[in-house]
Every structure is written in C-alpha cells, then in structure tokens.
Design a protein around this motif. Structure first.
Motif, PDB file in Angstrom:
ATOM      1  N   THR A   1       2.606   1.088   4.216  1.00  0.00           N
ATOM      2  CA  THR A   1       3.427   1.079   3.009  1.00  0.00           C
ATOM      3  C   THR A   1       3.259  -0.256   2.301  1.00  0.00           C
ATOM      4  O   THR A   1       3.406  -1.318   2.900  1.00  0.00           O
ATOM      5  CB  THR A   1       4.905   1.312   3.346  1.00  0.00           C
ATOM      6  N   LEU A   2       2.936  -0.160   1.018  1.00  0.00           N
ATOM      7  CA  LEU A   2       2.652  -1.348   0.207  1.00  0.00           C
ATOM      8  C   LEU A   2       3.735  -1.468  -0.858  1.00  0.00           C
ATOM      9  O   LEU A   2       3.974  -0.540  -1.624  1.00  0.00           O
ATOM     10  CB  LEU A   2       1.275  -1.186  -0.439  1.00  0.00           C
ATOM     11  N   ASN A   3       4.424  -2.596  -0.910  1.00  0.00           N
ATOM     12  CA  ASN A   3       5.437  -2.822  -1.940  1.00  0.00           C
ATOM     13  C   ASN A   3       4.747  -3.108  -3.266  1.00  0.00           C
ATOM     14  O   ASN A   3       4.064  -4.119  -3.419  1.00  0.00           O
ATOM     15  CB  ASN A   3       6.345  -3.986  -1.560  1.00  0.00           C
ATOM     16  N   SER A   4       4.922  -2.209  -4.222  1.00  0.00           N
ATOM     17  CA  SER A   4       4.292  -2.381  -5.534  1.00  0.00           C
ATOM     18  C   SER A   4       5.062  -1.576  -6.566  1.00  0.00           C
ATOM     19  O   SER A   4       5.366  -0.398  -6.358  1.00  0.00           O
ATOM     20  CB  SER A   4       2.835  -1.920  -5.505  1.00  0.00           C
ATOM     21  N   ASP A   5       5.348  -2.206  -7.703  1.00  0.00           N
ATOM     22  CA  ASP A   5       6.063  -1.525  -8.772  1.00  0.00           C
ATOM     23  C   ASP A   5       5.121  -0.787  -9.715  1.00  0.00           C
ATOM     24  O   ASP A   5       5.527  -0.368 -10.805  1.00  0.00           O
ATOM     25  CB  ASP A   5       6.911  -2.530  -9.559  1.00  0.00           C
ATOM     26  N   ALA A   6       3.874  -0.593  -9.297  1.00  0.00           N
ATOM     27  CA  ALA A   6       2.980   0.282 -10.049  1.00  0.00           C
ATOM     28  C   ALA A   6       3.404   1.735  -9.922  1.00  0.00           C
ATOM     29  O   ALA A   6       2.914   2.596 -10.648  1.00  0.00           O
ATOM     30  CB  ALA A   6       1.542   0.112  -9.565  1.00  0.00           C
ATOM     31  N   ASP A   7       4.338   2.007  -9.003  1.00  0.00           N
ATOM     32  CA  ASP A   7       4.904   3.346  -8.819  1.00  0.00           C
ATOM     33  C   ASP A   7       6.416   3.264  -8.978  1.00  0.00           C
ATOM     34  O   ASP A   7       7.034   2.249  -8.636  1.00  0.00           O
ATOM     35  CB  ASP A   7       4.560   3.877  -7.425  1.00  0.00           C
ATOM     36  N   HIS A   8       7.027   4.345  -9.494  1.00  0.00           N
ATOM     37  CA  HIS A   8       8.467   4.287  -9.779  1.00  0.00           C
ATOM     38  C   HIS A   8       9.323   4.108  -8.528  1.00  0.00           C
ATOM     39  O   HIS A   8      10.476   3.684  -8.625  1.00  0.00           O
ATOM     40  CB  HIS A   8       8.902   5.522 -10.566  1.00  0.00           C
TER      41      HIS A   8
END
Length: 641
Positions: free
Chosen positions: A148-155
């Motif tokens: 699991t990668l923390n990224s705000d590229a996804d909602h």
C-alpha cells in the motif's frame, strides 16, 4: 485478446467482481520467465484458476489470489523506477456490475523503460479499493509483491502497488508486454480531502468518482486510478506537485495507443443510455432480459477505437440520461434536469458563429454535456466532454462556458487528439478570453490574463542561468499550458493578425511544429525568433521599462515622441507603445530584444501628454503596463541625429 465473461456466468458466480476481504498469503515465487524479447501478451491459458472467491459466514465475499502474489510490508519499488516506466499501449477489457459498484479488468499493457538504467522490476499502481489478481509477462505468471502506497493521486489517498519481478532486466529504451487482471469496488471517497481539513460534504462533491447504476464516472489519475499507472507518491498540500504530476502523466502518455472494450451489467429496466471513453461517445449494444427471476437482467457492451490518448487522462463514463440534441452539442440530463437542457442549446447559438470565424465551419467532434448526479458536484472536462450540473444558470455564463468547451470539439476528433498540452488546453482558454473581449471589450479580457500572471511569474526562472525552466512546447503544468499559452496566442494574434492566426488554427495543428509551420505560412513573415524565445525554450518573462522619454514639436502642430525602452529579461518581445494627446492616441508595435534596448519614435498630431508601454497582453515579471506622463515643456531627444 479479450477477457470476456458472459452474462450467464455473472449470474451464477461473482468471481471477477467482489472486492477482496481476506488478504492473500505469501507464496513461493513463480518460475522465472524468459528474457524480455518484446513479444505481445497472449490470453491466459484456458482452464487455469486465476483466483477464486466464496462467501464467508458473515456473508462477505473472500478471495484467494494466485500463488504468485506476495504482500509486502512496505513498498519495494523506488521513485526512480516509477518515473522510468512509460506506458505506450493500453488494451483494456472492463467489466462493470454497477449495482454492486464493482469492476474487473484485464489489461494488456506495453511498458517502456525511459530511465537511464535497466529495470529489474516494473511498478504498477491502482486504487487502494482494487486488488491485483494476476500478472503475466511473456505468457508466464510473474512473481509480484503488493504494498500500500500513500498517494493522493487517488481519491482514497492510497494506491495498491505491485512490484513485478522481471526474469531479466529491461534495458533503457526497451519495451515489454504485460497481461494483468485486477478487480474491486469504486465508491465515492473523501478520504484524501478530509485528511487535509476539507468538510466531508464538500469533499464528496469534489471527489465524486464512483461506479453506480445511474451514473458511473471514473476520471483517471489524479482522481481515481482505475487503470494501471506508475508514478511517485504525491500528497495534497505539497504545493502544486499533485497537479504537476497529473500533467506529467498525461504528457508522457499522450502518444500511447488506447483501446477499451466494456461490458456492463444492469438491473432490468435500468439500461445505460450513454457511454463515453476518453471524452468520446461509444455506441452501446444493450440486451435487457424481461425474466426477473435471474440475477442478471441485462448487459450493455461498447468498444472504443484504438487511437492515441492525446493530452488526456483515460476516463470512463456510463450513465442513464436523456439526450437533448443541439447543433454541435448533445446534452444528456437527469430526468429532473430535462427542463434546463434548452438553456444550454440556446446558449450555443451565438457562440457558434464566433467559433466558426476563428476555427472553421464545422467542429471535428460533437460536444457532449453530461449531467452530474448532484447539482453541487464539481464540473470536469476532458476533450469534447463537459461533465457538469445541467441546471438553471446565467445565460452569459453559459455562453462563456460553451466558448471554451466547444473549442475542444472544434479542434479534436477521436482519431486525432492534440498531443501538445499547450495546444489542447491553451487554445480553448484563449478562445474564452476572445469571447470575453467580444462581449465586454479588450480591457476585460486582459484582466482575465492578468489574474494568472503572478503565478506564472513565480513559476518562471529569473534567468536561463538560474534554471532551464519548462519550454511551453513540452509543458505539463497548468500555469504554463493554460496561462502562458493564452498569453502566447494573444501575442501572436497582435503580431501576425487575426486572419493569419485563424488560418493556422483552422489547420487543426496536432503539434508545435505543425502550428508554427501553419502560422509562418499564413502570416508570411518570420516568427522563428518568437517561437525560439516563447515556445521552444523557456527564457523566463521579459522585464520592460521606459528609461527616458523625449518630445519635440514638429511642423503644422505635429509632435515627435522618442521613447527609450529597455528589456532586462531574457525573452524578446513585440509590445504596443501608445502615445496619447488630449484628443487622440497612436499605437505602434515595437520589438525589444532580450537583454536589449531600443528607441520608438512616434509622430502624433498634438502635444503628447502620456506614453504607455504594454497594455497587459505581454506577461512580464512585474508590472505589465508602464505609464509615463509627459510634462508641459518639450524636451529635445539627445539621441536624434
């Protein structure tokens, strides 16, 4: 090469659609595949179980993934690896069960190593509500670790990243075919916006991407990663990094060939009426069974052409809407908004002649207006598609909106999307300012440009020595491909003239080279200096000043104003210089070279009282209008021979 599941199979078994509730356990890696000679991906062998599902005692669907899947405690891929991967082809077979918010996808991908070193693994990312099921490389199952990668590229604020091990490293510039399957659910999520302090209601009206019977809207990277991507993680609040990364993804993927086949299940009597892939409608074939005794009542299928993406994020919309046709647009509305469709088609009528004057008689596509589920939802546009709330609105605002949106339809066809961001996005923004000029005058249009100049000045390098900047022709950042691009079109309009610029735009340029060649031909003048400073390279913004001003009387009441100008910036300009008396004014365009000086000598009848340099149409580092008042006493020009 499609992964098709018939309606009867859907009715009996939810294998491909339920979201995983139980994580897969680590297993020994699959056998190593052959070296990466670039062979096309093939369909999975028939009869092999990719993953299986059953219902637990609580009624939840559980999954057991293929034995090649491993769970990693932390991401193993690096940002260098993520940035090296560029996808050059997507062939997606998408299956939706909208009533359950579920999606299952088989994707045939071609990935290229754009890095400087060989890649031992390929990072693949999807939304955190989707799960990787199987990944094959060169017809063999590949071992991969999922983290699991923390990224705000996804909602959701997170991505599921699969690090796909390669049997032999992928050399720089080489490509490899991947065959991947994944599934899960997509529902509205406000998580990333709530985490930065946004109220939940407002956040949901912004991040409305979801799969549902009446409306499925998937906007792609930056909203929901419903297709595989590879990008470093980015967090909201880190300046403009997220928006820059969205632009970078679209720019890198612009030449990629994209194809999608859609199968959508729906409850009896609730068949979708419109489907759009990457902003373009695709014909729907609908089969709706009247036998309510089976689980699946109906299936709709659609297929897109295989064409380059252009500067757009892949998007998918499927909805139940009523069509209202205009001349060059079709509005698809909810039943409760049918009454407002006429206001949009009426607003189109005065805008059409305006666009015809500049862009040609006919658009290359129809504009599609798609009604959002909630009137408060944030609008979205991609190519010739505007997803917005169709409701009661100010007619003048509708006309302005359509001047921008219809420009996309005039310029782009499904077969020939614009590959350059500054053309794809800059021309519609420019046309919006021209519409404002036509309705309210040039000063109001220049105010629109000025509203974005400060942000542009901050983004631009102070000098080429400070940084290389971002050439407009390769720009992927909104402040460049919208704000700077609009300024560039205004300057070219003033230099070359309306007719020459219109002729170049009518040619439908797909690249910077196309546009420059068309404009050079129509203008019949050498504009190479301008493109060299403003498009092909980023030399920052000019910094103009009036160093001195001298006026002297001539014969028969005529005067001569000698305006000494300097440009301390590194980009050459062509600016208007206006000399005004109490009764008249005269404008003369003057070229000022980069890091240079010039003298504008302007004759005028009557004593000059004011000189203005630049009217706001040329962006500068600081002020964009320079005004000098002329004193009552005339002063000879010492530079005059």
């Amino acid at each position: 090469m499609r992964f098709r599941i018939c309606a009867a199979l859907f009715a009996l078994n939810a294998i491909c659609f339920a979201q995983s509730q139980t994580p897969a356990q680590p297993n020994p890696p699959a056998s190593q595949s052959q070296p990466a000679s670039q062979q096309p991906a093939q369909p999975a062998p028939s009869g092999k179980v990719i993953f299986s599902r059953s219902t637990d005692e609580s009624g939840q669907t559980v999954t057991q993934a293929s034995p090649e899947t491993k769970l990693a405690k932390a991401p193993v891929s690096t940002d260098e690896e993520r940035e090296a991967v560029t996808f050059t082809a997507y062939d997606l077979d998408v299956h939706l069960r909208a009533a359950e918010h579920q999606i299952a996808v088989r994707a045939l991908l071609t990935a290229r190593n754009d890095g400087k070193t060989p890649l031992a693994r390929i990072p693949l990312e999807i939304s955190s509500t989707l799960n990787w099921e199987r990944i094959r490389v060169l017809d063999k199952d590949a071992a991969f670790e999922v983290a699991t990668l923390n990224s705000d590229a996804d909602h959701t604020g997170q991505l599921h990243e699969a690090a796909v091990a390669l049997s032999s490293p992928l050399a720089p510039g080489a490509t490899i075919a991947l065959d991947v399957t994944y599934s899960g659910t997509i529902e509205p999520s406000a998580q990333r916006l709530i985490s930065v302090g946004a109220p939940e209601d407002a956040a949901l009206h912004s991040d409305w991407d979801s799969i549902d019977t009446a409306f499925t809207g998937l906007r792609g990277f930056g909203n929901v990663a419903w297709y595989p991507v590879s990008a470093p993680p980015v967090i909201l609040g880190d300046g403009s990094r997220l928006f820059d990364q969205i632009g970078d993804q679209k720019s890198r993927m612009a030449p990629a060939r994209f194809h999608l086949h859609l199968t959508a299940e729906f409850p009896h009597g609730q068949a979708p009426t419109i489907a759009l892939v990457n902003g373009h409608p695709v014909p729907l074939a609908v089969t709706d069974s009247e036998n309510s005794g089976i689980e699946v009542s109906g299936v709709a299928t659609a297929e897109s052409q295989t064409v380059p993406l252009g500067f757009e994020a892949p998007s998918l919309f499927v909805a139940i809407r009523t069509a209202h046709a205009g001349a060059d647009l079709t509005a698809f509305t909810r039943a409760e908004d049918d009454a407002w469709a006429d206001s949009w088609t009426l607003a189109e009528k005065p805008v059409t002649p305006f666009l015809q004057q500049w862009l040609g008689d006919k658009p290359r596509s129809q504009l599609t207006l798609l009604d959002l589920p909630d009137p408060s939802d944030a609008p979205y546009e991609t190519g010739p598609l505007l997803v917005t709330a169709i409701k009661d609105a100010d007619p003048e605002q509708l006309k302005f909106t359509l001047a921008h949106a219809l420009t996309h339809a005039w310029l782009q066809s499904p077969q020939s999307p614009a590959l350059s961001a500054w053309l794809s996005e800059g021309i519609p923004y420019f046309m919006g300012t021209l519409w404002t000029e036509q309705q309210y005058g040039r000063p109001r249009a220049l105010e629109m440009l000025e509203a974005g100049r400060s942000a542009l000045a901050l983004a631009e390098p102070e000098s080429p020595g400070q940084s290389s900047g971002l050439p407009l022709g390769a720009a992927s950042t909104p402040v460049y491909y919208r704000t700077k691009a609009a300024y560039v079109f205004w300057m070219l309009r003033d230099i070359a003239g309306d007719d020459a610029l219109s002729a170049a735009l009518r040619a439908g340029p797909q690249s910077t080279a196309d546009f420059e060649a068309a404009l050079q031909k129509s203008a019949k003048s050498d504009l190479h200096w301008f493109f060299a400073d403003w498009v092909d390279a980023d030399r920052g913004l000019p910094d103009l000043s009036i160093e001195s001003l001298f006026t002297s009387p001539q014969q028969a009441g005529n005067w001569l104003a000698a305006v000494h100008l300097s440009n301390s910036g590194y980009a050459g300009v062509d600016v208007p210089v206006v000399v005004r008396t109490d009764t008249i004014s005269i404008t003369q365009r003057v070229q000022i070279p980069a890091r240079g000086k010039t003298i504008a000598r302007i004759p005028i009848h009557g004593r000059p009282v004011e000189v203005r340099v630049n009217d706001g149409s040329v962006p500068e580092t600081n002020a964009t209008v320079h005004v000098t008042q002329v004193g009552p006493a005339s002063t000879p020009d010492p530079a005059k021979p």
